[in-house]
Design a protein around this motif. Structure first.
Motif, PDB file in Angstrom:
ATOM      1  N   GLU A 286       0.912  -1.327  -0.136  1.00 22.21           N
ATOM      2  CA  GLU A 286      -0.078   0.084  -0.013  1.00 22.21           C
ATOM      3  C   GLU A 286       0.826   1.173  -0.179  1.00 22.21           C
ATOM      4  O   GLU A 286       0.296   2.348  -0.490  1.00 22.21           O
ATOM      5  CB  GLU A 286      -1.082   0.135   1.139  1.00 22.21           C
ATOM      6  N   PHE A 287       2.053   1.200   0.584  1.00 21.31           N
ATOM      7  CA  PHE A 287       3.030   2.390   0.899  1.00 21.31           C
ATOM      8  C   PHE A 287       4.366   2.144   0.283  1.00 21.31           C
ATOM      9  O   PHE A 287       4.653   0.937   0.135  1.00 21.31           O
ATOM     10  CB  PHE A 287       3.069   2.703   2.283  1.00 21.31           C
ATOM     11  N   HIS A 288       4.875   3.160  -0.032  1.00 19.52           N
ATOM     12  CA  HIS A 288       6.453   3.052  -0.317  1.00 19.52           C
ATOM     13  C   HIS A 288       7.058   3.868   0.624  1.00 19.52           C
ATOM     14  O   HIS A 288       6.489   4.997   0.895  1.00 19.52           O
ATOM     15  CB  HIS A 288       6.602   3.610  -1.774  1.00 19.52           C
ATOM     16  N   TYR A 289       8.472   3.545   0.932  1.00 25.85           N
ATOM     17  CA  TYR A 289       9.259   4.373   1.888  1.00 25.85           C
ATOM     18  C   TYR A 289      10.247   5.070   0.992  1.00 25.85           C
ATOM     19  O   TYR A 289      10.697   4.171   0.068  1.00 25.85           O
ATOM     20  CB  TYR A 289       9.585   3.511   2.877  1.00 25.85           C
ATOM     21  N   MET A 290      10.737   6.098   1.367  1.00 23.28           N
ATOM     22  CA  MET A 290      11.972   6.859   0.667  1.00 23.28           C
ATOM     23  C   MET A 290      12.953   7.332   1.472  1.00 23.28           C
ATOM     24  O   MET A 290      12.468   8.222   2.675  1.00 23.28           O
ATOM     25  CB  MET A 290      11.424   8.126  -0.482  1.00 23.28           C
ATOM     26  N   ARG A 291      14.067   7.125   1.698  1.00 26.24           N
ATOM     27  CA  ARG A 291      15.161   7.637   2.112  1.00 26.24           C
ATOM     28  C   ARG A 291      15.638   9.071   1.295  1.00 26.24           C
ATOM     29  O   ARG A 291      16.204   8.710   0.383  1.00 26.24           O
ATOM     30  CB  ARG A 291      16.375   6.790   2.590  1.00 26.24           C
ATOM     31  N   VAL A 292      15.465  10.233   1.851  1.00 29.52           N
ATOM     32  CA  VAL A 292      15.856  11.466   1.087  1.00 29.52           C
ATOM     33  C   VAL A 292      16.623  12.249   2.022  1.00 29.52           C
ATOM     34  O   VAL A 292      16.347  12.446   2.996  1.00 29.52           O
ATOM     35  CB  VAL A 292      14.741  12.222   0.424  1.00 29.52           C
ATOM     36  N   SER A 293      17.338  13.205   1.399  1.00 28.55           N
ATOM     37  CA  SER A 293      18.011  14.308   1.937  1.00 28.55           C
ATOM     38  C   SER A 293      18.042  15.723   1.195  1.00 28.55           C
ATOM     39  O   SER A 293      17.684  15.433  -0.094  1.00 28.55           O
ATOM     40  CB  SER A 293      19.522  14.040   2.278  1.00 28.55           C
ATOM     41  N   LEU A 294      18.055  16.465   1.795  1.00 33.73           N
ATOM     42  CA  LEU A 294      18.056  18.145   0.913  1.00 33.73           C
ATOM     43  C   LEU A 294      19.342  18.579   1.146  1.00 33.73           C
ATOM     44  O   LEU A 294      20.095  18.951   2.210  1.00 33.73           O
ATOM     45  CB  LEU A 294      17.116  18.814   1.745  1.00 33.73           C
ATOM     46  N   ASP A 295      20.187  18.801  -0.019  1.00 31.31           N
ATOM     47  CA  ASP A 295      21.191  19.487   0.043  1.00 31.31           C
ATOM     48  C   ASP A 295      21.055  20.849  -0.386  1.00 31.31           C
ATOM     49  O   ASP A 295      20.439  21.250  -1.488  1.00 31.31           O
ATOM     50  CB  ASP A 295      22.112  18.619  -1.097  1.00 31.31           C
ATOM     51  N   VAL A 296      21.915  21.653   0.275  1.00 37.45           N
ATOM     52  CA  VAL A 296      22.027  23.334  -0.145  1.00 37.45           C
ATOM     53  C   VAL A 296      22.930  23.702  -0.342  1.00 37.45           C
ATOM     54  O   VAL A 296      24.174  23.291   0.054  1.00 37.45           O
ATOM     55  CB  VAL A 296      21.320  23.787   1.164  1.00 37.45           C
ATOM     56  N   GLN A 297      22.974  24.701  -1.323  1.00 38.70           N
ATOM     57  CA  GLN A 297      24.113  25.195  -2.134  1.00 38.70           C
ATOM     58  C   GLN A 297      25.427  25.648  -1.260  1.00 38.70           C
ATOM     59  O   GLN A 297      26.430  25.239  -1.536  1.00 38.70           O
ATOM     60  CB  GLN A 297      23.920  25.994  -3.365  1.00 38.70           C
ATOM     61  N   ASN A 298      25.000  26.715  -0.698  1.00 43.53           N
ATOM     62  CA  ASN A 298      25.932  27.192   0.377  1.00 43.53           C
ATOM     63  C   ASN A 298      25.491  26.918   1.890  1.00 43.53           C
ATOM     64  O   ASN A 298      24.799  27.612   2.600  1.00 43.53           O
ATOM     65  CB  ASN A 298      26.158  28.522   0.228  1.00 43.53           C
ATOM     66  N   PRO A 299      26.002  25.870   2.461  1.00 41.11           N
ATOM     67  CA  PRO A 299      25.624  25.480   3.752  1.00 41.11           C
ATOM     68  C   PRO A 299      25.968  26.275   5.042  1.00 41.11           C
ATOM     69  O   PRO A 299      25.287  26.459   6.011  1.00 41.11           O
ATOM     70  CB  PRO A 299      26.382  23.925   4.046  1.00 41.11           C
ATOM     71  N   ALA A 300      27.004  27.321   4.744  1.00 39.04           N
ATOM     72  CA  ALA A 300      27.458  28.325   5.642  1.00 39.04           C
ATOM     73  C   ALA A 300      26.501  29.193   5.926  1.00 39.04           C
ATOM     74  O   ALA A 300      26.279  29.518   7.148  1.00 39.04           O
ATOM     75  CB  ALA A 300      28.707  28.844   5.085  1.00 39.04           C
ATOM     76  N   LYS A 301      26.005  29.704   4.803  1.00 39.02           N
ATOM     77  CA  LYS A 301      24.699  30.471   5.032  1.00 39.02           C
ATOM     78  C   LYS A 301      23.484  30.070   4.449  1.00 39.02           C
ATOM     79  O   LYS A 301      22.832  30.945   3.650  1.00 39.02           O
ATOM     80  CB  LYS A 301      25.096  32.183   4.917  1.00 39.02           C
ATOM     81  N   ALA A 302      23.099  28.900   4.712  1.00 35.36           N
ATOM     82  CA  ALA A 302      22.017  28.243   4.034  1.00 35.36           C
ATOM     83  C   ALA A 302      20.779  28.810   3.993  1.00 35.36           C
ATOM     84  O   ALA A 302      20.409  29.438   3.106  1.00 35.36           O
ATOM     85  CB  ALA A 302      22.252  26.765   4.485  1.00 35.36           C
ATOM     86  N   LEU A 303      20.205  28.635   4.945  1.00 32.74           N
ATOM     87  CA  LEU A 303      18.584  28.863   4.969  1.00 32.74           C
ATOM     88  C   LEU A 303      18.407  29.841   6.297  1.00 32.74           C
ATOM     89  O   LEU A 303      19.075  29.963   7.135  1.00 32.74           O
ATOM     90  CB  LEU A 303      17.733  27.866   5.319  1.00 32.74           C
ATOM     91  N   PRO A 304      17.200  30.692   6.107  1.00 30.33           N
ATOM     92  CA  PRO A 304      17.084  31.863   7.198  1.00 30.33           C
ATOM     93  C   PRO A 304      16.621  31.083   8.355  1.00 30.33           C
ATOM     94  O   PRO A 304      16.680  31.632   9.487  1.00 30.33           O
ATOM     95  CB  PRO A 304      16.240  32.799   6.390  1.00 30.33           C
ATOM     96  N   VAL A 305      16.278  29.782   8.234  1.00 28.88           N
ATOM     97  CA  VAL A 305      15.672  29.284   9.541  1.00 28.88           C
ATOM     98  C   VAL A 305      16.481  27.775   9.717  1.00 28.88           C
ATOM     99  O   VAL A 305      16.893  27.465   8.677  1.00 28.88           O
ATOM    100  CB  VAL A 305      14.077  28.984   9.631  1.00 28.88           C
ATOM    101  N   GLU A 306      16.328  27.223  10.958  1.00 26.02           N
ATOM    102  CA  GLU A 306      16.906  25.975  11.106  1.00 26.02           C
ATOM    103  C   GLU A 306      15.921  25.047  10.432  1.00 26.02           C
ATOM    104  O   GLU A 306      14.638  25.127  10.656  1.00 26.02           O
ATOM    105  CB  GLU A 306      16.923  25.488  12.394  1.00 26.02           C
ATOM    106  N   LEU A 307      16.194  23.883   9.640  1.00 26.79           N
ATOM    107  CA  LEU A 307      15.482  23.239   8.859  1.00 26.79           C
ATOM    108  C   LEU A 307      14.943  21.978   9.934  1.00 26.79           C
ATOM    109  O   LEU A 307      15.591  20.758   9.823  1.00 26.79           O
ATOM    110  CB  LEU A 307      16.180  22.673   7.786  1.00 26.79           C
TER     111      LEU A 307
END
Length: 122
Positions: free
Chosen positions: A11-32
């Protein structure tokens, strides 16, 4: 009397995924956190399939690791291709360049327990 049953479709499928951000030093304005990760997945679906199409694909975040921004997602089997294509075609989140990486897919959660490509025999 013995009866043999074979389950051919999950009925279900499971996925292992990750999110790569281009510039991890100043990546996102919030903690993911897991909430923002789920929002990123939902935004990817909405961007590709529109508001209605994105809302019709139910995705559950079963486990999230904040350190490497990876998660195990659960999706109905008939929506697997939609989710996979939306994640693959994503290039931005919160106006930052990023990419989802699909590491493993399995119709069974136990299938994600071991990755034969990363196995090291000691």
């Amino acid at each position: 009397m013995y009866e043999r049953r074979v389950i051919t479709k999950s009925e279900f499928h499971y996925m292992r995924v990750s999110l790569d951000v281009q510039n991890p030093a100043k990546a996102l304005p919030v903690e993911l956190t897991n909430v923002y990760f789920k929002q990123a997945v939902t935004a990817a679906l909405t961007r590709l399939f529109g508001d209605i199409g994105g809302a019709m694909v139910a995705v559950d975040v079963l486990k999230y690791n904040e350190g490497d921004r990876s998660a195990i997602l659960r999706v109905h089997s008939h929506n697997l291709v939609k989710l996979w294509s939306a994640l693959t075609l994503t290039d931005r989140y919160m106006s930052r360049k990023c990419a989802f990486r699909v590491h493993q897919v399995s119709p069974y959660l136990m299938g994600l327990a071991v990755n034969s490509r990363e196995y090291e025999h000691t």
